[in-house]
Design a protein around this motif. Sequence first.
Motif, mmCIF file in Angstrom:
data_model
loop_
_atom_site.group_PDB
_atom_site.id
_atom_site.type_symbol
_atom_site.label_atom_id
_atom_site.label_comp_id
_atom_site.label_asym_id
_atom_site.label_seq_id
_atom_site.Cartn_x
_atom_site.Cartn_y
_atom_site.Cartn_z
ATOM 1 N N ARG A 1 0.824 -1.210 0.000
ATOM 2 C CA ARG A 1 0.000 0.000 0.000
ATOM 3 C C ARG A 1 0.861 1.263 0.000
ATOM 4 N N GLY A 2 2.177 1.081 -0.109
ATOM 5 C CA GLY A 2 3.066 2.234 -0.190
ATOM 6 C C GLY A 2 3.473 2.818 1.138
ATOM 7 N N LYS A 3 3.213 2.080 2.242
ATOM 8 C CA LYS A 3 3.587 2.579 3.571
ATOM 9 C C LYS A 3 5.083 2.323 3.837
ATOM 10 N N PRO A 4 5.674 3.031 4.801
ATOM 11 C CA PRO A 4 7.103 2.857 5.091
ATOM 12 C C PRO A 4 7.422 1.455 5.615
ATOM 13 N N PHE A 5 8.648 1.028 5.361
ATOM 14 C CA PHE A 5 9.119 -0.261 5.847
ATOM 15 C C PHE A 5 9.453 -0.151 7.327
ATOM 16 N N THR A 6 9.111 -1.176 8.093
ATOM 17 C CA THR A 6 9.459 -1.253 9.510
ATOM 18 C C THR A 6 9.988 -2.655 9.801
ATOM 19 N N GLN A 7 10.501 -2.852 11.002
ATOM 20 C CA GLN A 7 10.942 -4.198 11.379
ATOM 21 C C GLN A 7 9.776 -5.180 11.386
ATOM 22 N N ALA A 8 8.572 -4.683 11.636
ATOM 23 C CA ALA A 8 7.384 -5.545 11.602
ATOM 24 C C ALA A 8 7.138 -6.094 10.199
ATOM 25 N N SER A 9 7.592 -5.381 9.181
ATOM 26 C CA SER A 9 7.454 -5.870 7.808
ATOM 27 C C SER A 9 8.334 -7.098 7.590
ATOM 28 N N ASP A 10 9.523 -7.109 8.197
ATOM 29 C CA ASP A 10 10.372 -8.307 8.165
ATOM 30 C C ASP A 10 9.682 -9.478 8.860
ATOM 31 N N ILE A 11 8.966 -9.195 9.950
ATOM 32 C CA ILE A 11 8.278 -10.252 10.694
ATOM 33 C C ILE A 11 7.202 -10.901 9.822
ATOM 34 N N TYR A 12 6.500 -10.083 9.025
ATOM 35 C CA TYR A 12 5.509 -10.644 8.100
ATOM 36 C C TYR A 12 6.192 -11.653 7.175
ATOM 37 N N SER A 13 7.307 -11.257 6.588
ATOM 38 C CA SER A 13 8.041 -12.152 5.682
ATOM 39 C C SER A 13 8.467 -13.423 6.405
ATOM 40 N N PHE A 14 8.875 -13.280 7.659
ATOM 41 C CA PHE A 14 9.261 -14.445 8.459
ATOM 42 C C PHE A 14 8.077 -15.407 8.603
ATOM 43 N N GLY A 15 6.864 -14.860 8.777
ATOM 44 C CA GLY A 15 5.674 -15.701 8.862
ATOM 45 C C GLY A 15 5.452 -16.514 7.601
ATOM 46 N N ILE A 16 5.725 -15.911 6.449
ATOM 47 C CA ILE A 16 5.584 -16.645 5.184
ATOM 48 C C ILE A 16 6.656 -17.738 5.091
ATOM 49 N N ILE A 17 7.853 -17.460 5.583
ATOM 50 C CA ILE A 17 8.909 -18.477 5.626
ATOM 51 C C ILE A 17 8.479 -19.645 6.517
ATOM 52 N N MET A 18 7.810 -19.349 7.632
ATOM 53 C CA MET A 18 7.289 -20.413 8.495
ATOM 54 C C MET A 18 6.350 -21.322 7.710
ATOM 55 N N TRP A 19 5.479 -20.696 6.911
ATOM 56 C CA TRP A 19 4.554 -21.498 6.097
ATOM 57 C C TRP A 19 5.324 -22.341 5.087
ATOM 58 N N GLU A 20 6.327 -21.777 4.465
ATOM 59 C CA GLU A 20 7.104 -22.499 3.457
ATOM 60 C C GLU A 20 7.788 -23.728 4.060
ATOM 61 N N LEU A 21 8.331 -23.572 5.277
ATOM 62 C CA LEU A 21 8.963 -24.705 5.949
ATOM 63 C C LEU A 21 7.942 -25.770 6.342
ATOM 64 N N SER A 22 6.706 -25.357 6.597
ATOM 65 C CA SER A 22 5.671 -26.316 6.999
ATOM 66 C C SER A 22 5.062 -27.052 5.808
ATOM 67 N N SER A 23 5.158 -26.463 4.618
ATOM 68 C CA SER A 23 4.486 -27.033 3.439
ATOM 69 C C SER A 23 5.446 -27.625 2.413
ATOM 70 N N GLY A 24 6.673 -27.115 2.380
ATOM 71 C CA GLY A 24 7.612 -27.553 1.354
ATOM 72 C C GLY A 24 7.436 -26.844 0.035
ATOM 73 N N HIS A 25 6.520 -25.861 -0.031
ATOM 74 C CA HIS A 25 6.233 -25.130 -1.273
ATOM 75 C C HIS A 25 6.529 -23.645 -1.099
ATOM 76 N N ARG A 26 6.790 -22.993 -2.201
ATOM 77 C CA ARG A 26 6.853 -21.528 -2.183
ATOM 78 C C ARG A 26 5.422 -20.989 -2.122
ATOM 79 N N PRO A 27 5.218 -19.809 -1.556
ATOM 80 C CA PRO A 27 3.857 -19.270 -1.421
ATOM 81 C C PRO A 27 3.248 -18.873 -2.766
ATOM 82 N N PHE A 28 1.963 -19.159 -2.918
ATOM 83 C CA PHE A 28 1.179 -18.803 -4.102
ATOM 84 C C PHE A 28 1.870 -19.229 -5.404
#
Length: 457
Positions: free
Chosen positions: A284-311
């Motif tokens: 949405r064009g908002k500034p980057f924060t450390q919380a934005s890295d945490i979102y990406s980490f959550g997607i990595i958690m999913w990738e490790l649980s599924s064995g697939h890349r997201p979407f």
Amino acid sequence: MDSHISKVKALYKGHSASETSNKESENGICQECGNLNGFGDDWSTWCTPCNSKHFIDEFPSWASGNNNVDELIRKTQINTSHYESTFEWIPYEQFTDIKFISKGGFGQVFKATWSNGPILYWDREKKRWFRWPRVPVALKVLFNSQNISSDFLSEITSHLKLYRSSNTCSEIVRCHGISQNPESKEYIMVLEYCARGDLGKYLAENFDDLTWSKCLDHLLDIARGLNTIHSEGLMHRDIHSGNLLIDVSYAAIGDLGLCRPANSSVSKKDVYGVMPYMAPELLRGKPFTQASDIYSFGIIMWELSSGHRPFPNIPHNFNLALKICDGFRPEIVEGTPECYKELMQKCWHENPIKRPNIANIVREIEKWLNDILEGDDVWSKADSSRNTIKKLPKIKIHSEAVYKSRLLPTVNNELFVKRSIVTHEVIIKRSRESCNELSCNHSQASCDEFRISNNNY
């Protein structure tokens, strides 16, 4: 947890004690100045004032051809606090056995052997740096970097302090220095080589053999690396499985500050990355924060649980950006432990304020690994479910699913509002139809008002 030190010992344990007897200092005391060393271990000790002088004495012996690059290297060398944070100009002719590995959005990566190898300590008798020779390295060639920007170099500078802050930060891929291709004149980042490749490749080849314990080991390494970054007040900005590397026994975060064009300054409004890993506020064009890295980490958690890349089976286009902003997330795999699921969902929460910080995430993963050691059957049952997942057919990757960093489209707030209004209009139309079908006794206005107030768009 392995470190660069243990890797050095494994690679060079054949060296005799006599070859390492001429260290610049012994017993924690620098024999040149008589002061205490700032760093010491079984393989090296480091006196920053004395070694800074040795670096300065060698400044006239090398030049990159770019004043900004020279200044970056010199400033880093003067502040080097231990041998694992050394950073230098490396002539291209020191690389042999160069082999292509992969191509990304802003560069391509090669494996090579660095003939001289990295600095270990200052040899007082020979008056030169003692090095470990013939070390495997990764060469990241930066596209269009002939006129590398000072803005880009500033980003690299901010991340180099990570190596100064941690003596053995094995969860961050080490950057040995900078080189340049003599033909193309493109600059090259000389990086630690991780033998098993990136996380996406690793999961594609090894997911069938992975237990939850091993996945959590890798996840903890990544979390610790991110904790190091965040504790220095920095952000990665482009965490995805292509930037997470696996060595023989550990995972590490790479590409710090490198996921953007090297030849130009970047507008604060520009968003670079891999769309499925990017937080909705960024799209949405908002500034980057450390919380934005945490979102990406959550997607990595999913990738490790599924064995697939997201979407993997849909285009990574503007429509996906809209859906992510609307709350669209990867489907959680059946059999995922509830505690893992809850943390993952907190990490990818739409509201950045509600995402956990990385220090708490590290503690939670450490607790899970301790539970496994104590025989908690939650994880053994999850391993049984995982065996079922492994038998599922592989998902075909859509031709427009892009897993390389690039400039991403952002969702204009005005457009998002207009889209929401259209959604409200559809709701109102449906509510009117429902009222007519049910012979509703309420007024149409009150029914419309009720529908809008009870739909959170």
